[in-house]
Design a protein around this motif. Structure first.
Motif, PDB file in Angstrom:
ATOM      1  N   PHE A   1      -4.218   4.566  55.269  1.00 27.25           N
ATOM      2  CA  PHE A   1      -3.003   3.744  55.271  1.00 27.25           C
ATOM      3  C   PHE A   1      -3.194   2.556  56.202  1.00 27.25           C
ATOM      4  CE2 PHE A   1      -1.619   7.918  53.981  1.00 27.25           C
ATOM      5  CZ  PHE A   1      -0.680   7.660  52.997  1.00 27.25           C
ATOM      6  N   CYS A   2      -2.402   1.527  55.970  1.00 22.12           N
ATOM      7  CA  CYS A   2      -2.388   0.385  56.880  1.00 22.12           C
ATOM      8  C   CYS A   2      -1.829   0.859  58.225  1.00 22.12           C
ATOM      9  CB  CYS A   2      -1.512  -0.738  56.328  1.00 22.12           C
ATOM     10  SG  CYS A   2      -2.137  -1.441  54.791  1.00 22.12           S
ATOM     11  N   LYS A   3      -2.287   0.258  59.294  1.00 23.08           N
ATOM     12  CA  LYS A   3      -1.882   0.652  60.645  1.00 23.08           C
ATOM     13  C   LYS A   3      -0.359   0.590  60.797  1.00 23.08           C
ATOM     14  CE  LYS A   3      -2.471  -0.478  65.498  1.00 23.08           C
ATOM     15  NZ  LYS A   3      -3.120  -1.352  66.467  1.00 23.08           N
TER      16      LYS A   3
ATOM     17  N   SER B   1       1.962   2.048  59.148  1.00 24.90           N
ATOM     18  CA  SER B   1       2.670   1.850  57.889  1.00 24.90           C
ATOM     19  C   SER B   1       2.421   3.014  56.942  1.00 24.90           C
ATOM     20  CB  SER B   1       2.161   0.546  57.252  1.00 24.90           C
ATOM     21  OG  SER B   1       2.607   0.422  55.930  1.00 24.90           O
ATOM     22  N   SER B   2       3.296   3.142  55.955  1.00 24.00           N
ATOM     23  CA  SER B   2       3.065   4.124  54.890  1.00 24.00           C
ATOM     24  C   SER B   2       2.510   3.434  53.641  1.00 24.00           C
ATOM     25  CB  SER B   2       4.357   4.882  54.562  1.00 24.00           C
ATOM     26  OG  SER B   2       5.358   3.986  54.137  1.00 24.00           O
ATOM     27  N   GLU B   3       2.059   2.198  53.801  1.00 20.97           N
ATOM     28  CA  GLU B   3       1.425   1.454  52.715  1.00 20.97           C
ATOM     29  C   GLU B   3      -0.060   1.819  52.678  1.00 20.97           C
ATOM     30  OE1 GLU B   3       0.234  -3.147  51.693  1.00 20.97           O
ATOM     31  OE2 GLU B   3       2.011  -2.783  52.904  1.00 20.97           O
TER      32      GLU B   3
ATOM     33  N   ALA C   1      -3.931   1.615  52.454  1.00 23.55           N
ATOM     34  CA  ALA C   1      -4.883   0.569  52.824  1.00 23.55           C
ATOM     35  C   ALA C   1      -5.485  -0.028  51.557  1.00 23.55           C
ATOM     36  CB  ALA C   1      -5.971   1.129  53.727  1.00 23.55           C
ATOM     37  N   ASP C   2      -5.747   0.822  50.561  1.00 23.17           N
ATOM     38  CA  ASP C   2      -6.262   0.390  49.263  1.00 23.17           C
ATOM     39  C   ASP C   2      -5.772   1.401  48.229  1.00 23.17           C
ATOM     40  OD1 ASP C   2      -7.914   0.134  46.904  1.00 23.17           O
ATOM     41  OD2 ASP C   2      -9.342  -1.015  48.111  1.00 23.17           O
ATOM     42  N   LYS C   3      -4.817   1.001  47.405  1.00 20.07           N
ATOM     43  CA  LYS C   3      -4.197   1.920  46.448  1.00 20.07           C
ATOM     44  C   LYS C   3      -5.205   2.457  45.437  1.00 20.07           C
ATOM     45  CE  LYS C   3      -0.079   2.528  43.644  1.00 20.07           C
ATOM     46  NZ  LYS C   3       1.162   1.909  43.171  1.00 20.07           N
TER      47      LYS C   3
ATOM     48  N   THR D   1      -0.928  11.453  61.571  1.00 22.26           N
ATOM     49  CA  THR D   1      -1.110  10.090  62.077  1.00 22.26           C
ATOM     50  C   THR D   1      -2.050  10.111  63.263  1.00 22.26           C
ATOM     51  OG1 THR D   1       0.743  10.284  63.608  1.00 22.26           O
ATOM     52  CG2 THR D   1       1.230   9.346  61.455  1.00 22.26           C
TER      53      THR D   1
ATOM     54  N   ARG E   1       4.141   8.836  55.055  1.00 20.95           N
ATOM     55  CA  ARG E   1       2.829   8.793  54.390  1.00 20.95           C
ATOM     56  C   ARG E   1       2.659   9.941  53.399  1.00 20.95           C
ATOM     57  NH1 ARG E   1      -1.141   6.895  59.379  1.00 20.95           N
ATOM     58  NH2 ARG E   1      -0.468   4.703  59.330  1.00 20.95           N
TER      59      ARG E   1
ATOM     60  N   GLU F   1      -9.178   4.039  65.767  1.00 20.53           N
ATOM     61  CA  GLU F   1      -8.418   3.933  64.522  1.00 20.53           C
ATOM     62  C   GLU F   1      -9.373   3.780  63.388  1.00 20.53           C
ATOM     63  OE1 GLU F   1      -4.496   1.711  66.038  1.00 20.53           O
ATOM     64  OE2 GLU F   1      -6.291   0.529  65.881  1.00 20.53           O
TER      65      GLU F   1
END
Length: 124
Positions: A30-32, A34-36, A38-40, A68, A84, A124
């Motif tokens: 995931f992006c730092k 975030s619950s997005e 990093a690469d879907k 996390t 997440r 990270e």
């Protein structure tokens, strides 16, 4: 032993059904903070074997545990890890057609047996 996504795929390929309490450990980035994803595309690839298994065994239910890195307050990391885990559930529902009632998401922050030791602000 908890099989990785690749070992889980081997179980599928050999048409072997793991026990009813089978576990698989699959990492999704995931992006730092975030619950997005990093690469879907990579996230989808990471959980494909799990989705295939669930399609083969329609009575299978899945518990998704979000973790996390160890930064931020305990509440913050718990909430983020929960978000997440829910993001992975949504991916399984939207991209693979897995029924929502077969999925459960929980977040455990970093205070868990699932926590990976090198997840620190520095690593990270």
């Amino acid at each position: 032993m908890i099989p990785s996504g690749e070992d889980f795929y081997k179980i599928l390929r050999n048409n072997q059904s793991p026990s009813l309490s089978a576990k698989a450990r699959v990492a999704v980035a995931f992006c730092k903070g975030s619950s997005e994803f990093a690469d879907k595309t990579i996230a989808k690839k990471s959980i494909t074997s799990i989705a295939e298994y669930m399609k083969m065994y329609s009575d299978c239910k899945l518990l998704i545990v979000g973790i996390t890195a160890q930064w931020g307050s305990e509440k913050y990391t718990h909430d983020l890890s929960n978000d997440r885990a829910n993001a992975v559930c949504q991916l399984l529902i939207e991209e693979f057609g897995i029924e929502e009632n077969r999925l459960k998401a929980i977040g455990v922050g970093y205070k868990s047996k699932f926590y990976i030791e090198d997840q620190t602000p520095e690593g990270e």
